[in-house]
Design a protein around this motif. Structure first.
Motif, PDB file in Angstrom:
ATOM      1  N   GLN A 220       0.905  -1.554  -0.181  1.00 10.56           N
ATOM      2  CA  GLN A 220       0.488  -0.183  -0.016  1.00 10.56           C
ATOM      3  C   GLN A 220       0.827   1.209  -0.259  1.00 10.56           C
ATOM      4  OE1 GLN A 220      -3.354   0.356  -0.133  1.00 10.56           O
ATOM      5  NE2 GLN A 220      -3.887  -1.254   0.282  1.00 10.56           N
ATOM      6  N   VAL A 221       0.415   2.026  -0.870  1.00 11.63           N
ATOM      7  CA  VAL A 221       1.269   3.275  -0.707  1.00 11.63           C
ATOM      8  C   VAL A 221       0.257   4.393  -0.351  1.00 11.63           C
ATOM      9  CG1 VAL A 221       2.007   4.583  -2.776  1.00 11.63           C
ATOM     10  CG2 VAL A 221       2.699   2.385  -2.187  1.00 11.63           C
ATOM     11  N   GLN A 222       0.399   5.722   0.513  1.00 10.36           N
ATOM     12  CA  GLN A 222      -0.532   6.422   0.688  1.00 10.36           C
ATOM     13  C   GLN A 222       0.276   8.414   0.618  1.00 10.36           C
ATOM     14  OE1 GLN A 222       1.029   4.321   3.095  1.00 10.36           O
ATOM     15  NE2 GLN A 222      -1.102   3.130   2.527  1.00 10.36           N
ATOM     16  N   LEU A 223      -0.898   8.439   0.090  1.00  7.59           N
ATOM     17  CA  LEU A 223       0.254   9.830  -0.168  1.00  7.59           C
ATOM     18  C   LEU A 223      -1.181  11.079   0.075  1.00  7.59           C
ATOM     19  CD1 LEU A 223      -0.100   8.886  -4.195  1.00  7.59           C
ATOM     20  CD2 LEU A 223       2.059   9.106  -2.803  1.00  7.59           C
ATOM     21  N   VAL A 224      -0.051  11.952  -0.144  1.00  2.91           N
ATOM     22  CA  VAL A 224      -0.624  13.741   0.790  1.00  2.91           C
ATOM     23  C   VAL A 224      -0.281  14.694   0.316  1.00  2.91           C
ATOM     24  CG1 VAL A 224      -1.330  14.633   2.762  1.00  2.91           C
ATOM     25  CG2 VAL A 224      -1.339  12.212   2.868  1.00  2.91           C
TER      26      VAL A 224
ATOM     27  N   ALA B   2       4.945  10.861  -0.156  1.00  2.00           N
ATOM     28  CA  ALA B   2       4.440   9.355  -0.062  1.00  2.00           C
ATOM     29  C   ALA B   2       5.193   8.554   1.354  1.00  2.00           C
ATOM     30  CB  ALA B   2       5.545   8.986  -0.725  1.00  2.00           C
ATOM     31  N   SER B   3       3.907   7.542   1.957  1.00  2.00           N
ATOM     32  CA  SER B   3       4.456   6.567   2.396  1.00  2.00           C
ATOM     33  C   SER B   3       4.177   5.063   2.120  1.00  2.00           C
ATOM     34  CB  SER B   3       3.376   7.040   3.735  1.00  2.00           C
ATOM     35  OG  SER B   3       2.193   7.019   4.241  1.00  2.00           O
ATOM     36  N   GLY B   4       4.833   3.854   2.486  1.00  2.00           N
ATOM     37  CA  GLY B   4       4.464   3.619   2.374  1.00  2.00           C
ATOM     38  C   GLY B   4       5.899   2.802   1.697  1.00  2.00           C
ATOM     39  N   ARG B   5       5.713   1.245   0.734  1.00  2.00           N
ATOM     40  CA  ARG B   5       6.393   0.650  -0.116  1.00  2.00           C
ATOM     41  C   ARG B   5       6.389   1.204  -1.309  1.00  2.00           C
ATOM     42  NH1 ARG B   5       7.373  -6.049   1.777  1.00  2.00           N
ATOM     43  NH2 ARG B   5       9.583  -4.850   0.584  1.00  2.00           N
ATOM     44  N   ILE B   6       7.829   1.982  -1.562  1.00  2.00           N
ATOM     45  CA  ILE B   6       7.601   2.536  -2.764  1.00  2.00           C
ATOM     46  C   ILE B   6       9.004   2.422  -3.161  1.00  2.00           C
ATOM     47  CG2 ILE B   6       7.878   4.429  -4.587  1.00  2.00           C
ATOM     48  CD1 ILE B   6       6.483   6.212  -2.119  1.00  2.00           C
ATOM     49  N   GLY B   7       9.202   1.086  -4.294  1.00  6.23           N
ATOM     50  CA  GLY B   7       9.904   0.367  -5.453  1.00  6.23           C
ATOM     51  C   GLY B   7      10.469   0.855  -6.152  1.00  6.23           C
ATOM     52  N   ILE B   8      11.742   1.123  -6.743  1.00  4.75           N
ATOM     53  CA  ILE B   8      11.868   1.379  -7.657  1.00  4.75           C
ATOM     54  C   ILE B   8      11.390   1.216  -8.890  1.00  4.75           C
ATOM     55  CG2 ILE B   8      14.508   0.677  -6.442  1.00  4.75           C
ATOM     56  CD1 ILE B   8      14.682  -1.377  -9.550  1.00  4.75           C
ATOM     57  N   SER B   9      10.425   0.304  -9.024  1.00  7.07           N
ATOM     58  CA  SER B   9       9.632   0.430 -10.633  1.00  7.07           C
ATOM     59  C   SER B   9       8.400   1.432 -10.513  1.00  7.07           C
ATOM     60  CB  SER B   9       9.521  -0.480 -10.622  1.00  7.07           C
ATOM     61  OG  SER B   9      10.271  -1.888 -10.902  1.00  7.07           O
ATOM     62  N   TYR B  10       8.120   2.221  -9.228  1.00  7.09           N
ATOM     63  CA  TYR B  10       7.543   2.682  -9.216  1.00  7.09           C
ATOM     64  C   TYR B  10       7.405   4.164  -9.802  1.00  7.09           C
ATOM     65  CZ  TYR B  10       4.387   0.942  -5.459  1.00  7.09           C
ATOM     66  OH  TYR B  10       3.568  -0.324  -5.031  1.00  7.09           O
ATOM     67  N   VAL B  11       6.270   4.700 -10.762  1.00 14.62           N
ATOM     68  CA  VAL B  11       6.238   5.958 -10.914  1.00 14.62           C
ATOM     69  C   VAL B  11       5.367   7.101 -10.195  1.00 14.62           C
ATOM     70  CG1 VAL B  11       5.873   7.458 -13.021  1.00 14.62           C
ATOM     71  CG2 VAL B  11       6.938   5.423 -13.052  1.00 14.62           C
ATOM     72  N   MET B  12       5.163   8.326 -10.129  1.00 20.77           N
ATOM     73  CA  MET B  12       4.874   9.007  -9.392  1.00 20.77           C
ATOM     74  C   MET B  12       4.284  10.146 -10.566  1.00 20.77           C
ATOM     75  SD  MET B  12       5.516   7.776  -6.860  1.00 20.77           S
ATOM     76  CE  MET B  12       4.804   8.848  -5.312  1.00 20.77           C
ATOM     77  N   GLY B  13       3.491  10.376 -10.311  1.00 23.96           N
ATOM     78  CA  GLY B  13       2.506  11.140 -11.276  1.00 23.96           C
ATOM     79  C   GLY B  13       2.348  12.811 -10.482  1.00 23.96           C
TER      80      GLY B  13
ATOM     81  N   CYS C 106      -1.414  13.860  -6.642  1.00 23.97           N
ATOM     82  CA  CYS C 106      -0.944  13.080  -6.465  1.00 23.97           C
ATOM     83  C   CYS C 106      -0.968  12.116  -6.440  1.00 23.97           C
ATOM     84  CB  CYS C 106       0.315  13.373  -5.826  1.00 23.97           C
ATOM     85  SG  CYS C 106       1.510  12.358  -5.839  1.00 23.97           S
ATOM     86  N   ALA C 107       0.017  10.635  -8.373  1.00 20.43           N
ATOM     87  CA  ALA C 107      -0.406   9.566  -7.984  1.00 20.43           C
ATOM     88  C   ALA C 107       0.361   8.500  -7.819  1.00 20.43           C
ATOM     89  CB  ALA C 107      -1.811   9.319  -9.342  1.00 20.43           C
ATOM     90  N   ALA C 108       0.388   7.334  -7.872  1.00 18.06           N
ATOM     91  CA  ALA C 108       1.743   6.205  -8.374  1.00 18.06           C
ATOM     92  C   ALA C 108       1.134   4.801  -8.961  1.00 18.06           C
ATOM     93  CB  ALA C 108       2.245   5.915  -6.697  1.00 18.06           C
ATOM     94  N   LYS C 109       2.200   4.315  -9.260  1.00 19.49           N
ATOM     95  CA  LYS C 109       1.859   3.132 -10.109  1.00 19.49           C
ATOM     96  C   LYS C 109       3.420   2.712  -9.907  1.00 19.49           C
ATOM     97  CE  LYS C 109       1.134   2.726 -13.870  1.00 19.49           C
ATOM     98  NZ  LYS C 109       0.216   2.370 -15.449  1.00 19.49           N
ATOM     99  N   VAL C 110       2.795   1.168 -10.386  1.00 23.32           N
ATOM    100  CA  VAL C 110       3.901   0.538 -10.721  1.00 23.32           C
ATOM    101  C   VAL C 110       4.443   0.191 -12.401  1.00 23.32           C
ATOM    102  CG1 VAL C 110       4.963  -2.160 -10.909  1.00 23.32           C
ATOM    103  CG2 VAL C 110       4.426  -0.938  -8.930  1.00 23.32           C
ATOM    104  N   VAL C 111       5.573   0.965 -13.105  1.00 25.30           N
ATOM    105  CA  VAL C 111       5.386   0.770 -14.318  1.00 25.30           C
ATOM    106  C   VAL C 111       6.646  -0.558 -14.621  1.00 25.30           C
ATOM    107  CG1 VAL C 111       6.466   2.057 -16.594  1.00 25.30           C
ATOM    108  CG2 VAL C 111       4.601   3.264 -14.759  1.00 25.30           C
ATOM    109  N   SER C 112       5.800  -1.411 -15.255  1.00 25.44           N
ATOM    110  CA  SER C 112       6.721  -2.036 -15.165  1.00 25.44           C
ATOM    111  C   SER C 112       7.508  -2.642 -16.830  1.00 25.44           C
ATOM    112  CB  SER C 112       6.663  -3.819 -15.608  1.00 25.44           C
ATOM    113  OG  SER C 112       4.661  -4.168 -16.129  1.00 25.44           O
ATOM    114  N   VAL C 113       6.257  -1.827 -17.878  1.00 22.69           N
ATOM    115  CA  VAL C 113       6.885  -1.618 -19.500  1.00 22.69           C
ATOM    116  C   VAL C 113       6.332  -0.240 -19.822  1.00 22.69           C
ATOM    117  CG1 VAL C 113       5.874  -2.526 -21.934  1.00 22.69           C
ATOM    118  CG2 VAL C 113       5.468  -3.628 -19.907  1.00 22.69           C
TER     119      VAL C 113
END
Length: 124
Positions: free
Chosen positions: A1-5, A24-35, A96-103
Motif C-alpha cells: 500500500q502507498v499513501q499520498l498526501v 508518500a508513505s508505504g513501500r515505494i520501489g524502484i519500479s514506481y512512477v509518481m504522477g 498526486c498518484a503512484a503506480k508500478v510501471v513494468s513496461v
C-alpha cells in the motif's frame, strides 16, 4: 500500500508560482512512477507530469511542459510539482498518484494510488 498526501495549493494571481508537494508513505520501489494529474471544474481529470522514482526520468503533457517542473526527493519520500507563470486555466484540483510501471509507455495512465488532492485557483 502507498499513501499520498498533497499540499501547497492556494489562491494566487495570474503569473504567480506555486510549489505542490506530495508526501508518500508505504513501500515505494524502484519500479514506481509518481504522477501529477489535475481536474478542472466540469472537466475530466488529465495527466500533467510524471517522474520515475528510480532514475528520475520525466514525462509531460502539453499542458505542463515548459511552465511546470516535476522533481522528487527519494530520501524524504517527496514529490514536487513547481508551477510557474500560472494562468486562470490552470485552476484545478491537483492530485498526486503512484503506480508500478513494468513496461515503458505506461507512465501517463492507469495509476493505482491517489492522494486527496489540493486546490489551485488562479485569478486573472
Amino acid at each position: 500500500q502507498v499513501q499520498l498526501v498533497e499540499s501547497g495549493g492556494g489562491l494566487v494571481q495570474a503569473g504567480a508560482s506555486l510549489r505542490l508537494s506530495c508526501a508518500a508513505s508505504g513501500r515505494i520501489g524502484i519500479s514506481y512512477v509518481m504522477g501529477w494529474f489535475r481536474q478542472a471544474p466540469g472537466k475530466e481529470r488529465e495527466f500533467v507530469a510524471a517522474i520515475r522514482w528510480s532514475g528520475g526520468s520525466t514525462y509531460w503533457s502539453d499542458s505542463g511542459k515548459g511552465r511546470f517542473t516535476i522533481s522528487r526527493d527519494n530520501a524524504k519520500n517527496m514529490v514536487y510539482l513547481q508551477l510557474n507563470s500560472l494562468r486562470p486555466e490552470d485552476t484545478a484540483v491537483y492530485y498526486c498518484a503512484a503506480k508500478v510501471v513494468s513496461v515503458p509507455g505506461q507512465e501517463r495512465e492507469g495509476y493505482r494510488y491517489w492522494g486527496q488532492g489540493t486546490q489551485v485557483t488562479v485569478s486573472s
